[in-house]
Design a protein around this motif. Structure first.
Motif, PDB file in Angstrom:
ATOM      1  N   SER A 288       0.838  -1.197   0.000  1.00  0.00           N
ATOM      2  CA  SER A 288       0.000   0.000   0.000  1.00  0.00           C
ATOM      3  C   SER A 288       0.873   1.247   0.000  1.00  0.00           C
ATOM      4  O   SER A 288       1.819   1.379   0.774  1.00  0.00           O
ATOM      5  CB  SER A 288      -0.907   0.007   1.242  1.00  0.00           C
ATOM      6  N   LEU A 289       0.561   2.189  -0.888  1.00  0.00           N
ATOM      7  CA  LEU A 289       1.288   3.444  -0.995  1.00  0.00           C
ATOM      8  C   LEU A 289       0.359   4.614  -0.707  1.00  0.00           C
ATOM      9  O   LEU A 289      -0.856   4.506  -0.888  1.00  0.00           O
ATOM     10  CB  LEU A 289       1.898   3.586  -2.400  1.00  0.00           C
ATOM     11  N   PRO A 290       0.916   5.749  -0.278  1.00  0.00           N
ATOM     12  CA  PRO A 290       0.068   6.885   0.081  1.00  0.00           C
ATOM     13  C   PRO A 290      -0.866   7.336  -1.037  1.00  0.00           C
ATOM     14  O   PRO A 290      -1.963   7.819  -0.769  1.00  0.00           O
ATOM     15  CB  PRO A 290       1.088   7.984   0.426  1.00  0.00           C
ATOM     16  N   ASP A 291      -0.443   7.205  -2.304  1.00  0.00           N
ATOM     17  CA  ASP A 291      -1.269   7.691  -3.404  1.00  0.00           C
ATOM     18  C   ASP A 291      -2.141   6.585  -4.002  1.00  0.00           C
ATOM     19  O   ASP A 291      -2.775   6.769  -5.035  1.00  0.00           O
ATOM     20  CB  ASP A 291      -0.393   8.306  -4.503  1.00  0.00           C
ATOM     21  N   LYS A 292      -2.161   5.401  -3.368  1.00  0.00           N
ATOM     22  CA  LYS A 292      -2.984   4.307  -3.854  1.00  0.00           C
ATOM     23  C   LYS A 292      -4.215   4.150  -2.967  1.00  0.00           C
ATOM     24  O   LYS A 292      -4.370   4.807  -1.951  1.00  0.00           O
ATOM     25  CB  LYS A 292      -2.173   3.005  -3.868  1.00  0.00           C
ATOM     26  N   GLU A 293      -5.092   3.217  -3.384  1.00  0.00           N
ATOM     27  CA  GLU A 293      -6.284   2.946  -2.593  1.00  0.00           C
ATOM     28  C   GLU A 293      -5.898   2.411  -1.213  1.00  0.00           C
ATOM     29  O   GLU A 293      -5.016   1.580  -1.083  1.00  0.00           O
ATOM     30  CB  GLU A 293      -7.151   1.917  -3.324  1.00  0.00           C
ATOM     31  N   HIS A 294      -6.578   2.909  -0.193  1.00  0.00           N
ATOM     32  CA  HIS A 294      -6.265   2.494   1.170  1.00  0.00           C
ATOM     33  C   HIS A 294      -6.682   1.045   1.405  1.00  0.00           C
ATOM     34  O   HIS A 294      -7.694   0.580   0.901  1.00  0.00           O
ATOM     35  CB  HIS A 294      -6.994   3.390   2.172  1.00  0.00           C
ATOM     36  N   SER A 295      -5.899   0.355   2.201  1.00  0.00           N
ATOM     37  CA  SER A 295      -6.248  -0.989   2.648  1.00  0.00           C
ATOM     38  C   SER A 295      -6.768  -0.897   4.077  1.00  0.00           C
ATOM     39  O   SER A 295      -6.132  -0.266   4.928  1.00  0.00           O
ATOM     40  CB  SER A 295      -5.002  -1.887   2.609  1.00  0.00           C
ATOM     41  N   PRO A 296      -7.931  -1.507   4.391  1.00  0.00           N
ATOM     42  CA  PRO A 296      -8.405  -1.499   5.777  1.00  0.00           C
ATOM     43  C   PRO A 296      -7.394  -2.086   6.751  1.00  0.00           C
ATOM     44  O   PRO A 296      -7.315  -1.646   7.898  1.00  0.00           O
ATOM     45  CB  PRO A 296      -9.684  -2.352   5.712  1.00  0.00           C
ATOM     46  N   LEU A 325      -3.876  10.179   6.841  1.00  0.00           N
ATOM     47  CA  LEU A 325      -3.274   8.871   6.587  1.00  0.00           C
ATOM     48  C   LEU A 325      -4.316   7.776   6.399  1.00  0.00           C
ATOM     49  O   LEU A 325      -3.967   6.662   6.002  1.00  0.00           O
ATOM     50  CB  LEU A 325      -2.357   8.481   7.748  1.00  0.00           C
ATOM     51  N   LEU A 326      -5.588   8.081   6.678  1.00  0.00           N
ATOM     52  CA  LEU A 326      -6.629   7.066   6.712  1.00  0.00           C
ATOM     53  C   LEU A 326      -7.698   7.320   5.663  1.00  0.00           C
ATOM     54  O   LEU A 326      -7.806   8.419   5.101  1.00  0.00           O
ATOM     55  CB  LEU A 326      -7.273   7.037   8.108  1.00  0.00           C
TER      56      LEU A 326
END
Length: 351
Positions: A288-296, A325-326
């Protein structure tokens, strides 16, 4: 949490910082000069990415060490990192936890849409040690429903429902593996269990908020905690065998855990024959990267880390730093935080 890229970046930062301090010390700074240096160091700390700072605070707490102890380089760190990497590559981890005997049957039963309460009860009652663990976990503040004590597995399944008992069963299977073997790892084991449960519950709540299937997030959310304890024991065994006159420093533990946490979690998932979905969730969180879709799962670890540190009165992040961040908005974050804060305040586990 950041992995190998964060480790490399922080090593470079510490290297440059150390050069600056050495130069200043050689000129014998005045009191005013030392004050300026301290202010500059504090400013530099605040300029570091929030996730890096949060991770550093977590390891200081888990390892019961100061920032200086955690960051103090050890001449053995590189050797241990290479040995762990070799063991992971060649499937030679000595401390990899064995698959719990009832786990395959339990996982299949809980994953089935046609599972009945009677079927779940029968599996749990078929393993006396699991029965005891389920009752203990079901009566903990983290899972207890109301003030009524749970005295039987039937009652636990009835009160918690199938979704609730899935999480209780997952935690019950994992709990013995995260118990301390001796006094030397007692503090770490207690804290990593507390951290793991908080992150797992946080990931579950965030998945629910995103209208995703949540129970798999709870169990997979416990795996990073188990990977930390596995790696700690692996480091200890390396020192006992290769460096018997030395003791592993906080820095060695720190670098090993932050470098190999995800690879070890994947090894555990593979050794336990967990469903492919669990491997996919771990991979999504790892990359997971900051500019990608968030992972729960990734969000759950970040939020769970912040809340467990806050409850333990450790350095953490402010809400203004946490929110970006969330994947949650301010109201959603507040609701999840209230649940986690209540569970931690009521005594998630013994401190």
């Amino acid at each position: 949490m950041p992995g190998i890229t964060s480790w490399i970046r922080n090593r470079l930062l510490r290297s440059h910082s150390g050069q600056g301090v050495h130069t200043a010390a050689s000129t014998g700074p005045s009191r005013a000069g030392r004050s300026l240096l301290n202010s500059a160091a504090a400013s530099s700390e605040e300029c570091r990415p929030p996730l890096d700072r949060l991770e550093d605070h977590l390891f200081c707490w888990l390892l019961d060490s100061s920032p200086r102890q955690v960051s103090q380089p050890s001449p053995l760190t590189g050797k241990v990192l290479r040995e762990i990497e070799s063991r992971l590559r060649d499937d030679r981890l000595e401390e990899l936890p064995r698959q719990p005997l009832t786990l395959p049957t339990l996982m299949r039963t809980l994953a089935s849409e046609t599972t009945s309460r009677q079927a779940v009860t029968g599996i749990i009652l078929g393993d006396p040690s699991l029965t005891q663990q389920v009752l203990q976990v079901a009566n903990s503040p983290f899972f207890r429903v109301g003030d009524q004590a749970v005295v039987s597995v039937d009652q636990a399944v009835f009160l918690l429902g199938l979704d609730g008992i899935r999480n209780v069963a997952s935690a019950s299977v994992m709990r013995p593996m995260l118990a301390a073997r001796n006094s030397a790892e007692s503090t770490f084991a207690q804290r990593v269990w507390r951290w793991g449960l908080t992150c797992a519950r946080s990931a579950e709540l965030i998945a629910l908020n995103n209208h995703q299937e949540s129970t798999s997030y709870f169990m997979v959310g416990l795996l990073p905690a188990l990977s930390y304890l596995t790696l700690r024991r692996e480091v200890q065994s390396i020192f006992e065998r290769r460096f018997p006159d030395e003791h592993p420093s906080p820095h060695v533990f720190h670098e090993v855990m932050r470098t190999f946490e995800w690879a070890t979690a994947q090894k555990i998932a593979h050794a336990w024959n967990l469903p492919p979905r669990y491997h996919a969730l771990l991979l999504t969180a790892e990359w997971s990267l900051p500019d990608k879709e968030h992972s729960p799962l990734n969000d759950g670890i970040v939020l769970g880390t912040r809340e467990v540190l806050r409850d333990a009165h450790q350095r953490n992040l402010g809400i203004d730093e946490l929110l970006p961040l969330l994947s949650l908005n301010a109201d959603q974050l507040d609701k999840v935080r209230q649940i986690l804060s209540r569970l931690l305040a009521e005594g998630l586990s013994s401190r």
